[in-house]
Design a protein around this motif. Structure first.
Motif, PDB file in Angstrom:
ATOM      1  N   ALA A 130      36.456  16.101  12.529  1.00  0.00           N
ATOM      2  CA  ALA A 130      37.561  16.283  11.580  1.00  0.00           C
ATOM      3  C   ALA A 130      38.612  17.225  12.155  1.00  0.00           C
ATOM      4  O   ALA A 130      39.817  16.976  12.035  1.00  0.00           O
ATOM      5  CB  ALA A 130      37.030  16.813  10.245  1.00  0.00           C
ATOM      6  N   GLU A 131      38.153  18.305  12.786  1.00  0.00           N
ATOM      7  CA  GLU A 131      39.101  19.241  13.403  1.00  0.00           C
ATOM      8  C   GLU A 131      39.867  18.569  14.543  1.00  0.00           C
ATOM      9  O   GLU A 131      41.076  18.750  14.668  1.00  0.00           O
ATOM     10  CB  GLU A 131      38.370  20.481  13.913  1.00  0.00           C
ATOM     11  CG  GLU A 131      37.894  21.407  12.806  1.00  0.00           C
ATOM     12  CD  GLU A 131      37.064  22.573  13.310  1.00  0.00           C
ATOM     13  OE1 GLU A 131      36.941  22.739  14.548  1.00  0.00           O
ATOM     14  OE2 GLU A 131      36.535  23.320  12.478  1.00  0.00           O
ATOM     15  N   ALA A 132      39.164  17.783  15.354  1.00  0.00           N
ATOM     16  CA  ALA A 132      39.822  17.064  16.454  1.00  0.00           C
ATOM     17  C   ALA A 132      40.836  16.066  15.915  1.00  0.00           C
ATOM     18  O   ALA A 132      41.959  15.957  16.426  1.00  0.00           O
ATOM     19  CB  ALA A 132      38.776  16.360  17.326  1.00  0.00           C
ATOM     20  N   ASP A 133      40.434  15.338  14.860  1.00  0.00           N
ATOM     21  CA  ASP A 133      41.362  14.386  14.237  1.00  0.00           C
ATOM     22  C   ASP A 133      42.588  15.109  13.687  1.00  0.00           C
ATOM     23  O   ASP A 133      43.715  14.637  13.815  1.00  0.00           O
ATOM     24  CB  ASP A 133      40.674  13.600  13.114  1.00  0.00           C
ATOM     25  CG  ASP A 133      39.653  12.603  13.644  1.00  0.00           C
ATOM     26  OD1 ASP A 133      39.656  12.346  14.865  1.00  0.00           O
ATOM     27  OD2 ASP A 133      38.855  12.094  12.833  1.00  0.00           O
ATOM     28  N   SER A 134      42.339  16.260  13.080  1.00  0.00           N
ATOM     29  CA  SER A 134      43.446  17.043  12.526  1.00  0.00           C
ATOM     30  C   SER A 134      44.390  17.484  13.644  1.00  0.00           C
ATOM     31  O   SER A 134      45.610  17.390  13.501  1.00  0.00           O
ATOM     32  CB  SER A 134      42.906  18.264  11.779  1.00  0.00           C
ATOM     33  OG  SER A 134      43.965  19.082  11.330  1.00  0.00           O
ATOM     34  N   ARG A 135      43.825  17.949  14.765  1.00  0.00           N
ATOM     35  CA  ARG A 135      44.661  18.347  15.915  1.00  0.00           C
ATOM     36  C   ARG A 135      45.425  17.147  16.448  1.00  0.00           C
ATOM     37  O   ARG A 135      46.614  17.247  16.763  1.00  0.00           O
ATOM     38  CB  ARG A 135      43.800  18.973  17.016  1.00  0.00           C
ATOM     39  CG  ARG A 135      43.424  20.418  16.755  1.00  0.00           C
ATOM     40  CD  ARG A 135      42.816  21.053  17.987  1.00  0.00           C
ATOM     41  NE  ARG A 135      41.648  20.357  18.503  1.00  0.00           N
ATOM     42  CZ  ARG A 135      40.408  20.517  18.077  1.00  0.00           C
ATOM     43  NH1 ARG A 135      40.159  21.372  17.107  1.00  0.00           N
ATOM     44  NH2 ARG A 135      39.418  19.843  18.609  1.00  0.00           N
ATOM     45  N   ASP A 136      44.726  15.999  16.537  1.00  0.00           N
ATOM     46  CA  ASP A 136      45.398  14.784  17.012  1.00  0.00           C
ATOM     47  C   ASP A 136      46.550  14.414  16.092  1.00  0.00           C
ATOM     48  O   ASP A 136      47.631  14.042  16.543  1.00  0.00           O
ATOM     49  CB  ASP A 136      44.410  13.610  17.106  1.00  0.00           C
ATOM     50  CG  ASP A 136      43.433  13.762  18.259  1.00  0.00           C
ATOM     51  OD1 ASP A 136      43.668  14.627  19.130  1.00  0.00           O
ATOM     52  OD2 ASP A 136      42.441  13.017  18.288  1.00  0.00           O
ATOM     53  N   ASN A 137      46.295  14.509  14.772  1.00  0.00           N
ATOM     54  CA  ASN A 137      47.353  14.195  13.799  1.00  0.00           C
ATOM     55  C   ASN A 137      48.514  15.162  13.935  1.00  0.00           C
ATOM     56  O   ASN A 137      49.677  14.760  13.860  1.00  0.00           O
ATOM     57  CB  ASN A 137      46.802  14.224  12.374  1.00  0.00           C
ATOM     58  CG  ASN A 137      45.911  13.034  12.082  1.00  0.00           C
ATOM     59  OD1 ASN A 137      45.968  12.028  12.773  1.00  0.00           O
ATOM     60  ND2 ASN A 137      45.077  13.147  11.068  1.00  0.00           N
ATOM     61  N   GLN A 138      48.200  16.453  14.137  1.00  0.00           N
ATOM     62  CA  GLN A 138      49.260  17.446  14.311  1.00  0.00           C
ATOM     63  C   GLN A 138      50.038  17.155  15.592  1.00  0.00           C
ATOM     64  O   GLN A 138      51.266  17.248  15.614  1.00  0.00           O
ATOM     65  CB  GLN A 138      48.675  18.859  14.351  1.00  0.00           C
ATOM     66  CG  GLN A 138      48.168  19.337  13.001  1.00  0.00           C
ATOM     67  CD  GLN A 138      47.409  20.649  13.094  1.00  0.00           C
ATOM     68  OE1 GLN A 138      47.120  21.142  14.173  1.00  0.00           O
ATOM     69  NE2 GLN A 138      47.085  21.218  11.941  1.00  0.00           N
ATOM     70  N   SER A 187      50.328  14.248  17.063  1.00  0.00           N
ATOM     71  CA  SER A 187      51.112  13.029  16.830  1.00  0.00           C
ATOM     72  C   SER A 187      52.343  13.346  15.996  1.00  0.00           C
ATOM     73  O   SER A 187      53.434  12.834  16.268  1.00  0.00           O
ATOM     74  CB  SER A 187      50.263  11.973  16.107  1.00  0.00           C
ATOM     75  OG  SER A 187      49.222  11.533  16.942  1.00  0.00           O
ATOM     76  N   ARG A 188      52.183  14.174  14.992  1.00  0.00           N
ATOM     77  CA  ARG A 188      53.305  14.553  14.125  1.00  0.00           C
ATOM     78  C   ARG A 188      54.360  15.302  14.944  1.00  0.00           C
ATOM     79  O   ARG A 188      55.562  15.033  14.812  1.00  0.00           O
ATOM     80  CB  ARG A 188      52.787  15.413  12.969  1.00  0.00           C
ATOM     81  CG  ARG A 188      53.852  15.896  12.036  1.00  0.00           C
ATOM     82  CD  ARG A 188      54.381  14.779  11.202  1.00  0.00           C
ATOM     83  NE  ARG A 188      55.379  15.286  10.284  1.00  0.00           N
ATOM     84  CZ  ARG A 188      56.132  14.544   9.560  1.00  0.00           C
ATOM     85  NH1 ARG A 188      56.007  13.245   9.604  1.00  0.00           N
ATOM     86  NH2 ARG A 188      57.010  15.068   8.763  1.00  0.00           N
ATOM     87  N   ALA A 189      53.908  16.233  15.785  1.00  0.00           N
ATOM     88  CA  ALA A 189      54.847  17.000  16.614  1.00  0.00           C
ATOM     89  C   ALA A 189      55.569  16.071  17.590  1.00  0.00           C
ATOM     90  O   ALA A 189      56.788  16.190  17.785  1.00  0.00           O
ATOM     91  CB  ALA A 189      54.104  18.097  17.377  1.00  0.00           C
ATOM     92  N   LYS A 190      54.828  15.128  18.165  1.00  0.00           N
ATOM     93  CA  LYS A 190      55.448  14.170  19.093  1.00  0.00           C
ATOM     94  C   LYS A 190      56.484  13.323  18.352  1.00  0.00           C
ATOM     95  O   LYS A 190      57.593  13.104  18.847  1.00  0.00           O
ATOM     96  CB  LYS A 190      54.367  13.276  19.703  1.00  0.00           C
ATOM     97  CG  LYS A 190      54.880  12.286  20.708  1.00  0.00           C
ATOM     98  CD  LYS A 190      53.755  11.442  21.286  1.00  0.00           C
ATOM     99  CE  LYS A 190      54.284  10.415  22.259  1.00  0.00           C
ATOM    100  NZ  LYS A 190      53.229   9.544  22.753  1.00  0.00           N
ATOM    101  N   TYR A 191      56.134  12.850  17.159  1.00  0.00           N
ATOM    102  CA  TYR A 191      57.061  12.055  16.349  1.00  0.00           C
ATOM    103  C   TYR A 191      58.319  12.862  16.041  1.00  0.00           C
ATOM    104  O   TYR A 191      59.438  12.354  16.155  1.00  0.00           O
ATOM    105  CB  TYR A 191      56.359  11.620  15.056  1.00  0.00           C
ATOM    106  CG  TYR A 191      57.286  11.047  14.028  1.00  0.00           C
ATOM    107  CD1 TYR A 191      57.776   9.752  14.159  1.00  0.00           C
ATOM    108  CD2 TYR A 191      57.689  11.804  12.930  1.00  0.00           C
ATOM    109  CE1 TYR A 191      58.639   9.221  13.212  1.00  0.00           C
ATOM    110  CE2 TYR A 191      58.551  11.279  11.985  1.00  0.00           C
ATOM    111  CZ  TYR A 191      59.019   9.993  12.131  1.00  0.00           C
ATOM    112  OH  TYR A 191      59.870   9.473  11.201  1.00  0.00           O
TER     113      TYR A 191
END
Length: 126
Positions: A50-58, A60-64
């Motif tokens: 969950a933490e890794a997914d959250s980091r990935d989402n963050q 991805s959001r920063a990249k977007y």
């Protein structure tokens, strides 16, 4: 005697059942501890995922957001360039109009000079 034998037999069965009960209880407790350890381990893995997914989402959001910022900057640059193009087009039109007027003036001056030369030749010839 037979009653005593039966009692002794029952006591042996009871002792065997107690040993089996204790052995079974120990095995169950050991299995419970193993399951608890597995559950804790699985929970830790799930939390890490969950933490890794959250980091990935963050990430991805920063990249977007960076891509959106780049696109906005490019659009702003396009608008600036279009405004410059419009301004340069207007300047060129003004210069072309001025040059056309100057050409007409020069052509008129040339005709005037030519008429003056023609008149001077006529006067000289006569």
């Amino acid at each position: 005697r037979s009653l005593e034998g039966r009692i002794a037999g029952l006591e042996e069965v009871e002792a065997a059942l107690r040993i089996e009960f204790v052995t079974t209880q120990d095995a169950l407790e050991e299995r419970i501890r193993g399951l608890e350890a597995e559950a804790k381990s699985e929970a830790a893995r799930a939390e890490a995922r969950a933490e890794a997914d959250s980091r990935d989402n963050q990430d991805s959001r920063a990249k977007y957001e960076r891509e959106v910022e780049r696109a906005d900057a490019k659009q702003e640059e396009v608008c600036t360039l279009e405004a410059q193009r419009t301004q340069l087009t207007a300047q060129l039109e003004t210069q072309r109009t001025q040059l056309t007027a100057q050409v007409h003036e020069l052509e008129e001056s040339q005709r005037t000079v030519q008429r003056t030369l023609d008149q001077a030749r006529e006067a000289f010839d006569s």
